[in-house]
Scaffold this motif. Structure first.
Motif, PDB file in Angstrom:
ATOM      1  N   GLY A 473      77.208  74.939 -29.249  1.00 18.28           N
ATOM      2  CA  GLY A 473      77.290  73.500 -29.464  1.00 18.28           C
ATOM      3  C   GLY A 473      76.587  72.681 -28.403  1.00 18.28           C
ATOM      4  N   VAL A 474      76.382  73.221 -27.201  1.00 16.47           N
ATOM      5  CA  VAL A 474      75.763  72.429 -26.138  1.00 16.47           C
ATOM      6  C   VAL A 474      74.235  72.383 -26.272  1.00 16.47           C
ATOM      7  CG1 VAL A 474      77.641  72.977 -24.550  1.00 16.47           C
ATOM      8  CG2 VAL A 474      75.536  74.324 -24.455  1.00 16.47           C
ATOM      9  N   ILE A 475      73.662  73.211 -27.132  1.00 13.28           N
ATOM     10  CA  ILE A 475      72.198  73.269 -27.276  1.00 13.28           C
ATOM     11  C   ILE A 475      71.717  72.001 -27.980  1.00 13.28           C
ATOM     12  CG2 ILE A 475      70.271  74.519 -28.322  1.00 13.28           C
ATOM     13  CD1 ILE A 475      72.044  77.076 -28.123  1.00 13.28           C
ATOM     14  N   PRO A 476      70.844  71.212 -27.340  1.00 13.81           N
ATOM     15  CA  PRO A 476      70.456  69.930 -27.917  1.00 13.81           C
ATOM     16  C   PRO A 476      69.172  69.948 -28.736  1.00 13.81           C
ATOM     17  CG  PRO A 476      69.715  70.012 -25.647  1.00 13.81           C
ATOM     18  CD  PRO A 476      70.377  71.345 -25.946  1.00 13.81           C
ATOM     19  N   THR A 477      68.390  71.018 -28.648  1.00 15.01           N
ATOM     20  CA  THR A 477      67.077  71.050 -29.292  1.00 15.01           C
ATOM     21  C   THR A 477      67.170  71.656 -30.684  1.00 15.01           C
ATOM     22  OG1 THR A 477      66.646  73.185 -28.249  1.00 15.01           O
ATOM     23  CG2 THR A 477      65.851  71.217 -27.103  1.00 15.01           C
ATOM     24  N   ALA A 478      66.079  71.538 -31.429  1.00 13.95           N
ATOM     25  CA  ALA A 478      66.012  72.138 -32.764  1.00 13.95           C
ATOM     26  C   ALA A 478      65.692  73.625 -32.626  1.00 13.95           C
ATOM     27  CB  ALA A 478      64.961  71.436 -33.607  1.00 13.95           C
ATOM     28  N   LEU A 479      66.632  74.347 -32.047  1.00 12.10           N
ATOM     29  CA  LEU A 479      66.454  75.775 -31.805  1.00 12.10           C
ATOM     30  C   LEU A 479      66.389  76.518 -33.140  1.00 12.10           C
ATOM     31  CD1 LEU A 479      66.475  77.425 -29.078  1.00 12.10           C
ATOM     32  CD2 LEU A 479      68.770  78.127 -29.710  1.00 12.10           C
ATOM     33  N   ALA A 480      65.351  77.321 -33.323  1.00 19.07           N
ATOM     34  CA  ALA A 480      65.225  78.130 -34.529  1.00 19.07           C
ATOM     35  C   ALA A 480      65.592  79.585 -34.273  1.00 19.07           C
ATOM     36  CB  ALA A 480      63.804  78.050 -35.084  1.00 19.07           C
ATOM     37  N   CYS A 481      65.448  80.035 -33.020  1.00 20.33           N
ATOM     38  CA  CYS A 481      65.765  81.433 -32.717  1.00 20.33           C
ATOM     39  C   CYS A 481      67.275  81.611 -32.565  1.00 20.33           C
ATOM     40  CB  CYS A 481      65.042  81.879 -31.449  1.00 20.33           C
ATOM     41  SG  CYS A 481      65.639  81.139 -29.911  1.00 20.33           S
ATOM     42  N   ASN A 482      67.708  82.849 -32.549  1.00 23.80           N
ATOM     43  CA  ASN A 482      69.129  83.159 -32.361  1.00 23.80           C
ATOM     44  C   ASN A 482      69.612  82.499 -31.076  1.00 23.80           C
ATOM     45  OD1 ASN A 482      67.402  85.434 -33.434  1.00 23.80           O
ATOM     46  ND2 ASN A 482      69.379  85.984 -34.298  1.00 23.80           N
ATOM     47  N   PRO A 483      70.746  81.778 -31.107  1.00 26.83           N
ATOM     48  CA  PRO A 483      71.118  80.925 -29.978  1.00 26.83           C
ATOM     49  C   PRO A 483      71.955  81.576 -28.888  1.00 26.83           C
ATOM     50  CG  PRO A 483      72.566  80.489 -31.840  1.00 26.83           C
ATOM     51  CD  PRO A 483      71.554  81.506 -32.309  1.00 26.83           C
ATOM     52  N   THR A 484      72.454  82.801 -29.082  1.00 26.15           N
ATOM     53  CA  THR A 484      73.447  83.333 -28.148  1.00 26.15           C
ATOM     54  C   THR A 484      72.914  83.454 -26.730  1.00 26.15           C
ATOM     55  OG1 THR A 484      74.542  84.531 -29.938  1.00 26.15           O
ATOM     56  CG2 THR A 484      75.034  85.240 -27.693  1.00 26.15           C
ATOM     57  N   LEU A 485      71.707  83.977 -26.551  1.00 25.24           N
ATOM     58  CA  LEU A 485      71.161  84.107 -25.207  1.00 25.24           C
ATOM     59  C   LEU A 485      71.087  82.741 -24.526  1.00 25.24           C
ATOM     60  CD1 LEU A 485      69.790  85.621 -22.873  1.00 25.24           C
ATOM     61  CD2 LEU A 485      67.602  85.291 -24.080  1.00 25.24           C
ATOM     62  N   THR A 486      70.640  81.733 -25.256  1.00 27.22           N
ATOM     63  CA  THR A 486      70.512  80.397 -24.676  1.00 27.22           C
ATOM     64  C   THR A 486      71.875  79.843 -24.290  1.00 27.22           C
ATOM     65  OG1 THR A 486      68.506  79.985 -25.959  1.00 27.22           O
ATOM     66  CG2 THR A 486      69.648  78.064 -25.072  1.00 27.22           C
ATOM     67  N   SER A 487      72.880  80.019 -25.143  1.00 17.06           N
ATOM     68  CA  SER A 487      74.205  79.474 -24.821  1.00 17.06           C
ATOM     69  C   SER A 487      74.835  80.213 -23.649  1.00 17.06           C
ATOM     70  CB  SER A 487      75.126  79.509 -26.049  1.00 17.06           C
ATOM     71  OG  SER A 487      75.406  80.821 -26.465  1.00 17.06           O
ATOM     72  N   VAL A 488      74.593  81.517 -23.526  1.00 16.30           N
ATOM     73  CA  VAL A 488      75.089  82.260 -22.363  1.00 16.30           C
ATOM     74  C   VAL A 488      74.378  81.786 -21.100  1.00 16.30           C
ATOM     75  CG1 VAL A 488      75.140  84.545 -21.274  1.00 16.30           C
ATOM     76  CG2 VAL A 488      75.896  84.268 -23.642  1.00 16.30           C
ATOM     77  N   ALA A 489      73.067  81.549 -21.189  1.00 16.50           N
ATOM     78  CA  ALA A 489      72.315  81.045 -20.035  1.00 16.50           C
ATOM     79  C   ALA A 489      72.869  79.701 -19.569  1.00 16.50           C
ATOM     80  CB  ALA A 489      70.842  80.918 -20.396  1.00 16.50           C
ATOM     81  N   LEU A 490      73.174  78.813 -20.506  1.00 16.30           N
ATOM     82  CA  LEU A 490      73.726  77.501 -20.151  1.00 16.30           C
ATOM     83  C   LEU A 490      75.138  77.646 -19.588  1.00 16.30           C
ATOM     84  CD1 LEU A 490      72.405  75.499 -23.219  1.00 16.30           C
ATOM     85  CD2 LEU A 490      71.465  75.518 -20.892  1.00 16.30           C
ATOM     86  N   ALA A 491      75.877  78.635 -20.066  1.00  7.56           N
ATOM     87  CA  ALA A 491      77.211  78.899 -19.508  1.00  7.56           C
ATOM     88  C   ALA A 491      77.115  79.353 -18.059  1.00  7.56           C
ATOM     89  CB  ALA A 491      77.928  79.948 -20.353  1.00  7.56           C
ATOM     90  N   VAL A 492      76.094  80.129 -17.745  1.00  7.11           N
ATOM     91  CA  VAL A 492      75.885  80.555 -16.357  1.00  7.11           C
ATOM     92  C   VAL A 492      75.722  79.328 -15.462  1.00  7.11           C
ATOM     93  CG1 VAL A 492      74.248  81.674 -14.793  1.00  7.11           C
ATOM     94  CG2 VAL A 492      74.911  82.809 -16.918  1.00  7.11           C
ATOM     95  N   ARG A 493      74.955  78.356 -15.912  1.00 12.79           N
ATOM     96  CA  ARG A 493      74.739  77.142 -15.112  1.00 12.79           C
ATOM     97  C   ARG A 493      76.048  76.375 -14.922  1.00 12.79           C
ATOM     98  NH1 ARG A 493      72.062  71.873 -14.412  1.00 12.79           N
ATOM     99  NH2 ARG A 493      70.045  72.260 -13.431  1.00 12.79           N
ATOM    100  N   GLY A 494      76.812  76.252 -15.993  1.00 10.56           N
ATOM    101  CA  GLY A 494      78.085  75.554 -15.882  1.00 10.56           C
ATOM    102  C   GLY A 494      79.058  76.261 -14.964  1.00 10.56           C
ATOM    103  N   ALA A 495      79.119  77.590 -15.058  1.00  5.01           N
ATOM    104  CA  ALA A 495      80.031  78.359 -14.210  1.00  5.01           C
ATOM    105  C   ALA A 495      79.634  78.262 -12.743  1.00  5.01           C
ATOM    106  CB  ALA A 495      80.050  79.817 -14.658  1.00  5.01           C
ATOM    107  N   ARG A 496      78.350  78.274 -12.486  1.00  2.00           N
ATOM    108  CA  ARG A 496      77.899  78.135 -11.098  1.00  2.00           C
ATOM    109  C   ARG A 496      78.270  76.760 -10.548  1.00  2.00           C
ATOM    110  NH1 ARG A 496      71.862  80.900 -11.635  1.00  2.00           N
ATOM    111  NH2 ARG A 496      72.553  83.077 -11.479  1.00  2.00           N
ATOM    112  N   ALA A 497      78.215  75.727 -11.394  1.00  2.00           N
ATOM    113  CA  ALA A 497      78.619  74.391 -10.946  1.00  2.00           C
ATOM    114  C   ALA A 497      80.095  74.369 -10.567  1.00  2.00           C
ATOM    115  CB  ALA A 497      78.329  73.366 -12.037  1.00  2.00           C
ATOM    116  N   ILE A 498      80.934  75.031 -11.378  1.00  2.00           N
ATOM    117  CA  ILE A 498      82.364  75.110 -11.044  1.00  2.00           C
ATOM    118  C   ILE A 498      82.558  75.859  -9.730  1.00  2.00           C
ATOM    119  CG2 ILE A 498      84.570  76.114 -11.752  1.00  2.00           C
ATOM    120  CD1 ILE A 498      83.764  75.571 -14.643  1.00  2.00           C
ATOM    121  N   ALA A 499      81.844  76.965  -9.564  1.00  6.75           N
ATOM    122  CA  ALA A 499      81.974  77.751  -8.335  1.00  6.75           C
ATOM    123  C   ALA A 499      81.586  76.925  -7.109  1.00  6.75           C
ATOM    124  CB  ALA A 499      81.111  79.007  -8.431  1.00  6.75           C
ATOM    125  N   ARG A 500      80.515  76.130  -7.229  1.00  5.31           N
ATOM    126  CA  ARG A 500      80.085  75.300  -6.095  1.00  5.31           C
ATOM    127  C   ARG A 500      81.122  74.231  -5.753  1.00  5.31           C
ATOM    128  NH1 ARG A 500      75.237  75.067  -8.980  1.00  5.31           N
ATOM    129  NH2 ARG A 500      75.729  72.914  -9.576  1.00  5.31           N
TER     130      ARG A 500
END
Length: 517
Positions: A473-500
Motif C-alpha cells: 500500500g505504501v508504493i506510490p508509483t504505477a508499479l507494473a512489476c511484482n511489488p513484494t521486493l519493493t515493499s520489503v525494501a521500503l519496510a527496511v527504510r522504515g525499520a531503520r528509521a525506528i531503530a535510529r
C-alpha cells in the motif's frame, strides 16, 4: 517479566506478519535487539517454521490444511487443488486461488469495473505463504522519486528475501526461451530480457525452499528473546492521544477476550486493503487514506515451443522443481507492462499430452495502471465485515488509457507468443480486476503532507507520531512489476528509521508495565 506484562507492553507493535511486517521484525532484531517487539496476526500459524511458504510442504494433505486455514472465517469446504496455478488461466469473473478468500461484497459500485477478484489471506506469513516469489526490481517510471536510496534498499530486500536470478535461470530450455525473446524484443526496449529474480534457494537434498516470511524473519528474529509473535489475535484499533501513538487494542479470536497493549511505536503491515481499514477504524483518516488504489490489469497467454530438442529429464525432489524456468520482460516507459514467462511447473496453463521439460510456456503481462484518486477503498462506519471491522466498498474503474495499455499488452503478448511457438488455447485472456493480488497505493508515500499521500519516505504516517505503515500500500508509483521486493525494501527504510529514533523517543514515552487490566 510476567506473561501478562509480556503481552500488555512493548516498545514496538507490528500488525501483520507478511514479508513487509517480517522485514520490520528482522531489521529491528538485527539493529536494536534490546527493543521489546510484539507482532500480531489475525490468522493462525500454518507452518513450521511460522510464515513458511506452503509450496515447501511436500505432503498434499498438509498443504491443503494450511491453505484452508488461510482462507479466513469461511474456508473452502470443497476440494481444491493445492497447486495455486491449477486453473490459473480462467476467464471467470471472481477467480479465487487456494489459500485466499474473496471480498464477500462491496467489490463493485454501480457500473464501475470494481475489483471482483479482490482477495485476502489470513495466516501467519500473509500472502507470502502463497505468492509466486517473483522479485523483479522496478525501473524507469516505476521507481519512487521520494526514496533516494532505493537501489541500496532493494539490495537489502533481496538479502532478506533470499533472491536469486541464477537458480531458475539455468532450467532446461530457459536459455532458448530468453534467446528467442531477446532477438525479438531487446532491440526495441531500454531494459533487456533476463532471468526472473526469484525468492528461492536450493537445499542440500536437491529440493527448492521457496521464501515466505520465515526467510525474511531469519534466525536473527527467531533467536531474539525480545520478539514475540502472537497469532489468531486481531488488532482492532491503534490507540492515540493528541496525535501520539500510545498502543493498540486487540481481540483474541479464539476466546473473544479483548485487551489493550501499551507501545509508543506501531507498524501497521496488514495489506493494502486492511491497513487503511485499521487506520480508519482508529479514527486516523488522512485525505489520501484508501485512495490511489492500484491493481495491475493482467492478461495471460500460453504457447508450446516449436523446434526444440529433447532435454535432460532429471528432476530435483519436492513439489516444484528446477525445470520451472522463469524469464522476465521488464517494464519500460515506452512499453508500460511487465512480463513473466514461465515454463512447465511454473506455467499457469495445464497441457495434456507428452511434452518436453520446459516446452509449454505461460505468458503473464501486468500493466501499469492509470493511477487516480477516485480509485479507492471506502469504509462504512455503520456496517462491519466478518471480523467486526468497518465494511469495505471498492470504487475502481479502467480508464481509456488503461484500455489502450491493455490492447498494447495483448498485441505484444501475441507477438511474443509467435516468437516462441504455437498458441495453446487461442487468444490471450484478460483477467478480472483484482486477480493480480498486487494491490498498491492506499497508504502511499509522498514527499510532503499535501493531502495526496498518507506517509513520508520512512513510512511515518503524517500527523501521527509513532505510527508507520508498511506493505504494498505504501508504493506510490504505477508499479507494473511484482511489488513484494519493493515493499520489503521500503519496510527496511522504515525499520531503520525506528531503530535510529528508538533511543530518544522510546526512553521518553515507554509506558509503565501493567497499566491496563
Amino acid at each position: 517479566m510476567s506473561e501478562r506484562e509480556q503481552t500488555r507492553t512493548a516498545d514496538v507493535v507490528i500488525v501483520g506478519t507478511g514479508p513487509a511486517g517480517a522485514a520490520y521484525a528482522r531489521i529491528l532484531s538485527e539493529e536494536r535487539p534490546d527493543l521489546r517487539i510484539l507482532q500480531f496476526d489475525a490468522g493462525p500459524i500454518i507452518t513450521d517454521p511460522p510464515g513458511a511458504h506452503v509450496k515447501n510442504l511436500i505432503d498434499d494433505n498438509a498443504r491443503a490444511r494450511a491453505q484452508r486455514l488461510s482462507e479466513g472465517p469461511a474456508p473452502s469446504s470443497v476440494y481444491q487443488s493445492t497447486d495455486t496455478l491449477d486453473g490459473y488461466a480462467s476467464d471467470a469473473e471472481r477467480i479465487v486461488r487456494a489459500g485466499t478468500f474473496l471480498l464477500e461484497d462491496g467489490y463493485r459500485h454501480g457500473d464501475e469495473a470494481g475489483l471482483p477478484a479482490a482477495a485476502f489471506s489470513t495466516n501467519v506469513g500473509g500472502m507470502g505463504a502463497h505468492w509466486t516469489c517473483a522479485c523483479p526490481r522496478p525501473g524507469e517510471g516505476e521507481r519512487i522519486a521520494e526514496v533516494s536510496d532505493l537501489d541500496d534498499l532493494l539490495a537489502e530486500g533481496e538479502r532478506l528475501l533470499g533472491v536469486s536470478a541464477e537458480l531458475m535461470g539455468a532450467a532446461p530450455l530457459a536459455e532458448e526461451v530468453r534467446e528467442r525473446l531477446a532477438r525479438g524484443l531487446d532491440p526495441h526496449r531500454t531494459r533487456p530480457v533476463q532471468p526472473m529474480p526469484l525468492a528461492v534457494r536450493l537445499e542440500e537434498d536437491g529440493r527448492l525452499w521457496w521464501s515466505g516470511s520465515d526467510v525474511v524473519f531469519g534466525d536473527a528474529t527467531r533467536a531474539n528473546p525480545n520478539h514475540r509473535l502472537i497469532d489468531r489475535t486481531l488488532v482492532t484499533r491503534v490507540r492515540t492521544v493528541e496525535g501520539l501513538v500510545i498502543g493498540v487494542r486487540v481481540r483474541n479470536l479464539v476466546d473473544g477476550r479483548e485487551y489493550e497493549v501499551d507501545a509508543p511505536t506501531v507498524v501497521v503491515a496488514a495489506d493494502a486493503l486492511r491497513t487503511p481499514q485499521l487506520l480508519w477504524a482508529s479514527d486516523i483518516r488522512p485525505p489520501a487514506l484508501g485512495r490511489y488504489l492500484n491493481d495491475q490489469p493482467q492478461v495471460v497467454h500460453a504457447v508450446k515451443l516449436r523446434d526444440v530438442l529433447p532435454q535432460d529429464p532429471t528432476r530435483a525432489g519436492g513439489p516444484v522443481d528446477v525445470l520451472s524456468g522463469v524469464s522476465w520482460v521488464p517494464y519500460t516507459d515506452d512499453h508500460p507492462f511487465h512480463g513473466q514467462v514461465m515454463q512447465l511447473d511454473a506455467s499457469p496453463v495445464p497441457y495434456d499430452g507428452d511434452i518436453l521439460p520446459g516446452e509449454v510456456v505461460g505468458l503473464g503481462w501486468f500493466c501499469a495502471k492509470d493511477i487516480r484518486a477516485d480509485d479507492r477503498v471506502e469504509f462504512d462506519d455503520d456496517r462491519t465485515d466478518s471480523y467486526g471491522m468497518p465494511a469495505m466498498r471498492i470504487h475502481y474503474d479502467l480508464t481509456e488509457a488503461d484500455r489502450r495499455t491493455l490492447d498494447r499488452a495483448v498485441a505484444e503478448m501475441v507477438a511474443v507468443g509467435e516468437l516462441l511457438g504455437d498458441a495453446v488455447f487461442g487468444d490471450p485472456i484478460e483477467f478480472p480486476p483484482g486477480a493480480s493480488l498486487h494491490y498498491q497505493g492506499t497508504t502511499r508515500i509522498g514527499a510532503v503532507d499535501d493531502g495526496r499521500s498518507v506517509c513520508d519516505a520512512d513510512s511515518r504516517v503524517w500527523g501521527v507520531s509513532g505510527l508507520h505503515v508498511a506493505g504494498n500500500g505504501v508504493i506510490p508509483t504505477a508499479l507494473a512489476c511484482n511489488p513484494t521486493l519493493t515493499s520489503v525494501a521500503l519496510a527496511v527504510r522504515g525499520a531503520r528509521a525506528i531503530a535510529r529514533e528508538a533511543a530518544s523517543a522510546l526512553s521518553l514515552h515507554r509506558p509503565q508495565a501493567g497499566t491496563h487490566a
